[in-house]
Design a protein around this motif. Structure first.
Motif, PDB file in Angstrom:
ATOM      1  N   LEU A  73      -4.689   0.921  -5.868  1.00  0.00           N
ATOM      2  CA  LEU A  73      -4.846   0.949  -4.419  1.00  0.00           C
ATOM      3  C   LEU A  73      -5.962   0.005  -4.001  1.00  0.00           C
ATOM      4  CD1 LEU A  73      -3.348   2.507  -2.297  1.00  0.00           C
ATOM      5  CD2 LEU A  73      -5.095   4.241  -2.361  1.00  0.00           C
ATOM      6  N   PHE A  74      -7.040   0.044  -4.775  1.00  0.00           N
ATOM      7  CA  PHE A  74      -8.207  -0.797  -4.548  1.00  0.00           C
ATOM      8  C   PHE A  74      -7.800  -2.264  -4.506  1.00  0.00           C
ATOM      9  CE2 PHE A  74     -12.033  -2.972  -5.777  1.00  0.00           C
ATOM     10  CZ  PHE A  74     -13.047  -2.212  -5.251  1.00  0.00           C
ATOM     11  N   VAL A  75      -7.017  -2.666  -5.528  1.00  0.00           N
ATOM     12  CA  VAL A  75      -6.623  -4.065  -5.636  1.00  0.00           C
ATOM     13  C   VAL A  75      -5.617  -4.422  -4.548  1.00  0.00           C
ATOM     14  CG1 VAL A  75      -5.452  -5.729  -7.100  1.00  0.00           C
ATOM     15  CG2 VAL A  75      -7.097  -4.169  -8.087  1.00  0.00           C
ATOM     16  N   VAL A  76      -4.617  -3.545  -4.367  1.00  0.00           N
ATOM     17  CA  VAL A  76      -3.536  -3.853  -3.431  1.00  0.00           C
ATOM     18  C   VAL A  76      -4.064  -3.953  -1.994  1.00  0.00           C
ATOM     19  CG1 VAL A  76      -1.515  -2.829  -2.360  1.00  0.00           C
ATOM     20  CG2 VAL A  76      -1.641  -2.995  -4.816  1.00  0.00           C
ATOM     21  N   MET A  77      -5.031  -3.093  -1.666  1.00  0.00           N
ATOM     22  CA  MET A  77      -5.575  -3.108  -0.310  1.00  0.00           C
ATOM     23  C   MET A  77      -6.321  -4.407  -0.024  1.00  0.00           C
ATOM     24  SD  MET A  77      -6.797   0.776   0.571  1.00  0.00           S
ATOM     25  CE  MET A  77      -8.411   0.344   0.158  1.00  0.00           C
ATOM     26  N   MET A  78      -6.924  -4.986  -1.065  1.00  0.00           N
ATOM     27  CA  MET A  78      -7.712  -6.191  -0.849  1.00  0.00           C
ATOM     28  C   MET A  78      -6.856  -7.450  -0.862  1.00  0.00           C
ATOM     29  SD  MET A  78     -11.438  -5.787  -2.165  1.00  0.00           S
ATOM     30  CE  MET A  78     -11.377  -5.866  -3.907  1.00  0.00           C
TER      31      MET A  78
ATOM     32  N   VAL B 107       0.840  -1.204   0.000  1.00  0.00           N
ATOM     33  CA  VAL B 107       0.000   0.000   0.000  1.00  0.00           C
ATOM     34  C   VAL B 107       0.866   1.243   0.000  1.00  0.00           C
ATOM     35  CG1 VAL B 107      -1.707   1.287   1.306  1.00  0.00           C
ATOM     36  CG2 VAL B 107      -1.937  -1.147   1.078  1.00  0.00           C
ATOM     37  N   TYR B 108       1.971   1.197   0.781  1.00  0.00           N
ATOM     38  CA  TYR B 108       2.896   2.340   0.757  1.00  0.00           C
ATOM     39  C   TYR B 108       3.483   2.509  -0.635  1.00  0.00           C
ATOM     40  CZ  TYR B 108       2.949   2.538   5.861  1.00  0.00           C
ATOM     41  OH  TYR B 108       2.598   2.679   7.164  1.00  0.00           O
ATOM     42  N   SER B 109       3.776   1.376  -1.301  1.00  0.00           N
ATOM     43  CA  SER B 109       4.340   1.463  -2.651  1.00  0.00           C
ATOM     44  C   SER B 109       3.416   2.256  -3.560  1.00  0.00           C
ATOM     45  CB  SER B 109       4.520   0.066  -3.241  1.00  0.00           C
ATOM     46  OG  SER B 109       5.541  -0.597  -2.585  1.00  0.00           O
ATOM     47  N   VAL B 110       2.108   1.921  -3.507  1.00  0.00           N
ATOM     48  CA  VAL B 110       1.165   2.625  -4.380  1.00  0.00           C
ATOM     49  C   VAL B 110       1.096   4.094  -3.998  1.00  0.00           C
ATOM     50  CG1 VAL B 110      -1.198   2.719  -5.169  1.00  0.00           C
ATOM     51  CG2 VAL B 110      -0.144   0.539  -4.749  1.00  0.00           C
ATOM     52  N   LEU B 111       1.113   4.385  -2.687  1.00  0.00           N
ATOM     53  CA  LEU B 111       1.035   5.786  -2.280  1.00  0.00           C
ATOM     54  C   LEU B 111       2.266   6.564  -2.737  1.00  0.00           C
ATOM     55  CD1 LEU B 111      -0.537   5.426   1.256  1.00  0.00           C
ATOM     56  CD2 LEU B 111      -1.628   6.176  -0.830  1.00  0.00           C
ATOM     57  N   PHE B 112       3.437   5.917  -2.683  1.00  0.00           N
ATOM     58  CA  PHE B 112       4.634   6.591  -3.197  1.00  0.00           C
ATOM     59  C   PHE B 112       4.554   6.762  -4.710  1.00  0.00           C
ATOM     60  CE2 PHE B 112       6.852   5.518   0.827  1.00  0.00           C
ATOM     61  CZ  PHE B 112       7.283   6.789   1.112  1.00  0.00           C
ATOM     62  N   LEU B 113       3.935   5.778  -5.376  1.00  0.00           N
ATOM     63  CA  LEU B 113       3.755   5.898  -6.825  1.00  0.00           C
ATOM     64  C   LEU B 113       2.912   7.136  -7.145  1.00  0.00           C
ATOM     65  CD1 LEU B 113       4.252   4.409  -9.510  1.00  0.00           C
ATOM     66  CD2 LEU B 113       2.053   3.322  -9.204  1.00  0.00           C
ATOM     67  N   ILE B 114       1.871   7.346  -6.318  1.00  0.00           N
ATOM     68  CA  ILE B 114       1.018   8.521  -6.522  1.00  0.00           C
ATOM     69  C   ILE B 114       1.825   9.796  -6.339  1.00  0.00           C
ATOM     70  CG2 ILE B 114      -0.950   9.755  -5.572  1.00  0.00           C
ATOM     71  CD1 ILE B 114      -2.004   6.918  -4.797  1.00  0.00           C
ATOM     72  N   LEU B 115       2.679   9.799  -5.305  1.00  0.00           N
ATOM     73  CA  LEU B 115       3.529  10.969  -5.065  1.00  0.00           C
ATOM     74  C   LEU B 115       4.441  11.218  -6.268  1.00  0.00           C
ATOM     75  CD1 LEU B 115       4.091  13.034  -2.858  1.00  0.00           C
ATOM     76  CD2 LEU B 115       5.910  11.570  -2.034  1.00  0.00           C
TER      77      LEU B 115
ATOM     78  N   VAL C 285      -2.444  13.897 -13.976  1.00  0.00           N
ATOM     79  CA  VAL C 285      -3.105  13.806 -12.668  1.00  0.00           C
ATOM     80  C   VAL C 285      -4.463  13.132 -12.811  1.00  0.00           C
ATOM     81  CG1 VAL C 285      -4.069  15.115 -10.763  1.00  0.00           C
ATOM     82  CG2 VAL C 285      -1.907  15.791 -11.727  1.00  0.00           C
ATOM     83  N   ILE C 286      -5.241  13.518 -13.831  1.00  0.00           N
ATOM     84  CA  ILE C 286      -6.594  12.974 -13.965  1.00  0.00           C
ATOM     85  C   ILE C 286      -6.542  11.473 -14.228  1.00  0.00           C
ATOM     86  CG2 ILE C 286      -8.653  12.958 -15.413  1.00  0.00           C
ATOM     87  CD1 ILE C 286      -8.211  15.932 -15.852  1.00  0.00           C
ATOM     88  N   VAL C 287      -5.723  11.065 -15.202  1.00  0.00           N
ATOM     89  CA  VAL C 287      -5.742   9.663 -15.621  1.00  0.00           C
ATOM     90  C   VAL C 287      -4.993   8.778 -14.634  1.00  0.00           C
ATOM     91  CG1 VAL C 287      -5.067   8.045 -17.406  1.00  0.00           C
ATOM     92  CG2 VAL C 287      -6.006  10.250 -18.033  1.00  0.00           C
ATOM     93  N   TYR C 288      -3.750   9.155 -14.328  1.00  0.00           N
ATOM     94  CA  TYR C 288      -2.950   8.238 -13.513  1.00  0.00           C
ATOM     95  C   TYR C 288      -3.285   8.339 -12.044  1.00  0.00           C
ATOM     96  CZ  TYR C 288      -0.453   6.759 -17.517  1.00  0.00           C
ATOM     97  OH  TYR C 288      -0.164   6.210 -18.720  1.00  0.00           O
ATOM     98  N   VAL C 289      -3.339   9.570 -11.509  1.00  0.00           N
ATOM     99  CA  VAL C 289      -3.616   9.703 -10.078  1.00  0.00           C
ATOM    100  C   VAL C 289      -5.096   9.474  -9.804  1.00  0.00           C
ATOM    101  CG1 VAL C 289      -3.424  11.201  -8.094  1.00  0.00           C
ATOM    102  CG2 VAL C 289      -1.717  11.311  -9.872  1.00  0.00           C
TER     103      VAL C 289
ATOM    104  N   SER D 216     -11.066  14.769  -8.478  1.00  0.00           N
ATOM    105  CA  SER D 216     -10.907  13.320  -8.499  1.00  0.00           C
ATOM    106  C   SER D 216      -9.921  12.848  -7.439  1.00  0.00           C
ATOM    107  CB  SER D 216     -10.447  12.855  -9.882  1.00  0.00           C
ATOM    108  OG  SER D 216      -9.160  13.323 -10.133  1.00  0.00           O
ATOM    109  N   LEU D 217      -9.288  13.796  -6.733  1.00  0.00           N
ATOM    110  CA  LEU D 217      -8.312  13.407  -5.723  1.00  0.00           C
ATOM    111  C   LEU D 217      -8.947  13.184  -4.364  1.00  0.00           C
ATOM    112  CD1 LEU D 217      -5.305  15.712  -6.459  1.00  0.00           C
ATOM    113  CD2 LEU D 217      -5.693  13.386  -7.151  1.00  0.00           C
ATOM    114  N   GLY D 218     -10.135  13.756  -4.160  1.00  0.00           N
ATOM    115  CA  GLY D 218     -10.787  13.666  -2.856  1.00  0.00           C
ATOM    116  C   GLY D 218     -10.962  12.237  -2.389  1.00  0.00           C
ATOM    117  N   VAL D 219     -11.037  11.313  -3.347  1.00  0.00           N
ATOM    118  CA  VAL D 219     -11.270   9.908  -3.008  1.00  0.00           C
ATOM    119  C   VAL D 219     -10.107   9.331  -2.198  1.00  0.00           C
ATOM    120  CG1 VAL D 219     -10.303   9.038  -5.156  1.00  0.00           C
ATOM    121  CG2 VAL D 219     -11.974   7.699  -3.968  1.00  0.00           C
TER     122      VAL D 219
END
Lengths: 205, 345
Positions: free
Chosen positions: A71-76, A29-37, A59-63, B130-133
């Motif tokens: 994140l959805f998949v990794v969290m589950m 989960v941290y990996s995905v959050l760092f990916l977002i950063l 930002v729209i497409v990737y983030v 779209s970031l609020g999520v």
């Protein structure tokens, strides 16, 4: 100018740092959050060179969409990190080779390794046209004229991938009761209920 | 005196920094007051729908209720569950709140009254909304508890689904405008109120509003926090100001999406009748009235409609809104192209 240089180095450092953390960190989960950063800082870098459209789309497409699903998949998933790390050294040579190949491609494209640098010249031609237009319009002009067929082919590739994903995951289970909204809406009162006058002590059958 | 101050603010770099700070405060402070009173109005509207009085004890007509609530939230103890991931647990409400505020940088309140008049304003707004999520997903995951986790999973799927149709709505509007700049979007709608985009693009306005309800997790789409099944959904474990930030962020997001609706479909700061007594009213008042109108509909739906079932929510997003909005994009493009109304810039 100085402010821009500082901003560039800060964003670039955070991008590289968080990119490294994506690979290194123990919790997926941290990996995905760092990916977002990392995505965010890459968008900021695009903004710095004046490519505001690409920055926003990133930002729209990737983030906003892709990383949410990651994140959805990794969290589950219940991932045992230690088990995955076992094979780390086995995969290291292949990973390094792919990385080196990608780096070489970029350098070749830029003409550093003695290539013809064809891509750069066409790109900068589009760039000179862009000086009079704003960014979004310039991209649209190039994408829908010069690269129209390539753009359409890219769209087709995505369409095929999408159909493939649907075919792979679609399963028909027999005997499932489904809601049919149109049927529900077309049901009239007359068809659904009947009003019956019940005689006292008589009842209805 | 005035001229020295104005030259200091516009030429000196320190002055410019102060000016930007002042501009930000001029947007944020009224916004937070609006959020506070939105909670009050919300409760009053539901109360009227349910034939109750609503908050009426603190201050005249209960007008000080939001401040009493705020004070209570600040003074209570912030409890972090022992098994929670404390860093993400604290960051999550901050993300929700901050993303709800930063989006206001591009909203035009009047002709030229905008902090950042950027060319891709509409994309910026879409990106930030779209970031609020992330606040919701991270909060639900970091709580390390069943109900918040289920709530955050629902929220992730729901918001991604409805963003798609909002994206198509935005594309339709910008086809008609020919620019991504929000001030240009408003200027393109000049004239009588039937020239605003709500009438020519009526189906898209409806889709936009319903998707906005889904994006802000409001009834009938409040599945991420449906109290009947999930206690309080993603913020079950949150208390005091960490909960407060979620709450403020949710209301700020509602106001933001209403502002977006007002800019895209209701002519922003334009007066409904472009003649003398109406054009004397400052544009910002018209803008606020339009936002207030949309916010009233938010409260109204909350007081009236029952909650959707989850599969129905997904069906509506993917099988109804997506094809309809996609078809409407093609239709609009065709009408503009063959009718010769393509906007020229």
């Amino acid at each position: 100018m100085l402010l821009q240089a500082i901003a560039f180095y800060v964003f670039a450092a955070v991008t590289v740092g968080s990119g490294a953390m994506v690979v290194v960190s123990r919790n997926p989960v941290y990996s995905v959050l760092f990916l977002i950063l990392a995505f965010f800082n890459a968008a900021a870098l695009f903004l710095l060179i004046g490519a505001e459209f690409i920055a926003m789309i990133l930002v729209i497409v990737y983030v906003g969409a892709v990383a949410v699903l990651f994140l959805f998949v990794v969290m589950m998933l219940d991932i045992n990190v230690a088990k995955i790390k076992e094979g780390f050294l086995d995969y290291l040579p292949i990973g390094a080779m792919i990385g080196a190949a990608l780096l070489a491609e970029i350098l070749f494209g830029l003409g550093v390794l003695g290539g013809t640098a064809g891509t750069v010249s066409t790109f900068s031609k589009a760039g000179t046209q862009a000086l009079v237009l704003d960014n979004t319009r310039a991209i649209g002009r190039v994408l829908y004229t010069q690269y129209f067929y390539l753009f359409q082919v890219a769209g087709l590739v995505l369409l095929v991938a999408m159909i493939g994903a649907i075919v792979l995951t679609l399963r028909r289970r027999p005997g499932v009761r489904r809601q049919r909204v149109s049927e529900q809406l077309y049901r009239s009162k007359e068809a659904a209920i009947t009003v019956v006058k019940v005689p006292t002590r008589g009842g209805v059958s | 005196m005035f001229t020295t101050v104005s030259t200091f603010l516009t030429t000196n770099w320190l002055g410019q920094a102060i000016l930007i700070l002042l501009e930000c405060l001029a947007v944020t402070v009224p916004l937070l007051v609006a959020v506070a009173y939105m909670t009050y109005v919300d409760r009053k509207v539901w109360a009227s729908i349910q034939l109750r009085r609503g908050p009426n004890v603190v201050g005249p007509f209960g007008l000080l209720q939001p401040f009493a609530d705020g004070l209570k939230l600040v003074l209570k103890e912030t409890i972090i569950p022992s098994s929670a991931n404390s860093v993400l647990f604290i960051i999550a409400p901050m993300i929700t709140f901050v993303t709800a505020l930063v989006a206001w940088a591009v909203v035009p309140f009047n002709d030229g009254w905008v902090i950042a008049d950027i060319n891709v304003g509409i994309l910026y707004l879409f990106a930030i909304s779209s970031l609020g999520v992330y606040g919701i997903i991270m909060g639900g995951w970091a709580s390390n508890s069943k109900y918040p986790f289920l709530g955050s999973l629902r929220s992730a799927a729901q918001m991604v689904s409805y963003e798609v149709s909002i994206g198509f709505v935005i594309i339709t509007v910008l086809l008609c405008v020919g620019s991504l700049n929000l001030s240009q979007v408003v200027i393109a709608q000049a004239g009588w109120f039937w020239n605003w985009f709500w009438l020519p693009l009526l189906p898209m306005f409806v889709i936009f509003f319903v998707s906005a309800l889904a994006e802000t997790n409001r009834t009938p789409f409040d599945l991420p926090m449906s109290e009947a099944e999930l206690v309080a959904g993603f913020h079950t474990e949150y208390s005091a100001m960490t909960f407060g930030l979620f709450f403020l962020g949710e209301y700020a997001n509602m106001i933001l999406l209403s502002a977006m609706g007002a800019v895209l479909f209701l002519g922003g700061w334009m007066s409904p009748i472009p003649y003398a007594p109406f054009t004397w009213v400052p544009g910002i008042i018209w803008f606020c009235l339009k936002i207030a109108m949309l916010l009233f509909v938010f409260s109204w739906t909350k007081g009236t409609l029952p909650r959707y079932r989850y599969d129905q929510l997904m069906r509506l997003g993917w099988k109804v809104f997506l094809p309809v909005s996609l078809g409407w994009v093609v239709l609009t493009a065709a009408v503009l192209q063959f009718g010769g109304w393509v906007p020229k810039h």
